[in-house]
Design an enzyme around this catalytic site. Sequence first.
Site, mmCIF file in Angstrom:
data_model
loop_
_atom_site.group_PDB
_atom_site.id
_atom_site.type_symbol
_atom_site.label_atom_id
_atom_site.label_comp_id
_atom_site.label_asym_id
_atom_site.label_seq_id
_atom_site.Cartn_x
_atom_site.Cartn_y
_atom_site.Cartn_z
ATOM 1 C CB THR A 188 5.690 1.565 3.495
ATOM 2 O OG1 THR A 188 5.945 0.479 2.629
ATOM 3 C CG2 THR A 188 6.853 2.526 3.507
ATOM 4 C CB THR A 239 1.760 2.977 2.181
ATOM 5 O OG1 THR A 239 1.799 1.677 2.779
ATOM 6 C CG2 THR A 239 0.344 3.499 2.241
ATOM 7 N N GLY A 240 1.468 0.736 0.043
ATOM 8 C CA GLY A 240 0.625 -0.148 -0.747
ATOM 9 C C GLY A 240 1.438 -0.991 -1.714
#
Length: 329
Positions: A188, A239-240
């Site tokens: 992202t 993110t992730g």
Amino acid sequence: MSTRRNFLKVVPAVGAALTASCTESSNSASAKTSPAPLRPVVISTWNHGQPANAAAWKILSQGGTALDAAEAGVRVTEADPSGQSVGLGGRPDAEGNVTLDACIMGPDGDCGSVAYLQEILHPITVARQVMEKTPHVMLVGKGAQEFALEQGHKKVDLLTDASRKDWEEWKAKNTSGRLPINIENHDTIGLLTLDQNGDLAGACTTSGAGFKLPGRVGDSPIIGAGLYVDNEIGGATATGWGEAVIRACGCFLVVELMRQGHSPQRACELAVERVISKNPDWKEIQVGFIALNKNGEHGSFCIAPGFDYALYSPEVENGLIDSGSKIKG
Ligand code: ASP
């Protein structure tokens, strides 16, 4: 795999014992060198953050608003067909459809979001329009697309040859379940801005996990999970593996930890600790946070090595910084 290049600074390994090794402000260069508020500042996830930061900085340095800069920054990533994790060129879901998630939050506490949006180039702008032109916060799927078309967006084929090829290869292998993290199957862009007036905003946009189940929505469009901004305190974005971030209400948690007096760095570290505690499978996933407070101090932390972020401030001219975690390593 993309090259993680031009590291400005590599934060020393944190080691396996997170709690014992975390220190206040350990990654906040601005806190050490600049007690006066530092502004403007823009910080964003991964190396695709650098061109996004440059667009945001152009607005901020000319006295523009944090909200305008946040939107303009991530639009660069959304329109870049070479990025296979955001907007145009994003990897599709298991049925071959590119489905996009995005949200935006401004200094007045208002926010807008779209999820499972298809064939629209700039979900972040649609999210802003949801915020500014409707009484709602979140639109999804067909309704979000119809709203976008009403707002003047055009239908675009978002599936590039590269992502179609990846999808066909994935299908041929008949892979099911979660893909390994940090191999560019989902990254992202989350971006936080502090403008010259001291106002904060944030934007977050993604095509989500590559080859996800149709209908899957990650953390990125969920206010409090993938993004949160409180103009009194600071902002955070993630993110992730989105499911893990949602379970911990990750970005709201980071901001609340800053409200309790923690530095952005320590807040990110504690939030990663919380994600770990809520996700027994944490050794198999990546989650990273970045945070920016009202004074222009920043922080970042992640579960696995390999997460970097881009920073543009009066002290750092769009550097790429290794978030430095070695928890899994
Ligand atoms: N958080 C995003 C999602 O789960 C993907 C990523 O940032 O890697 O959809």
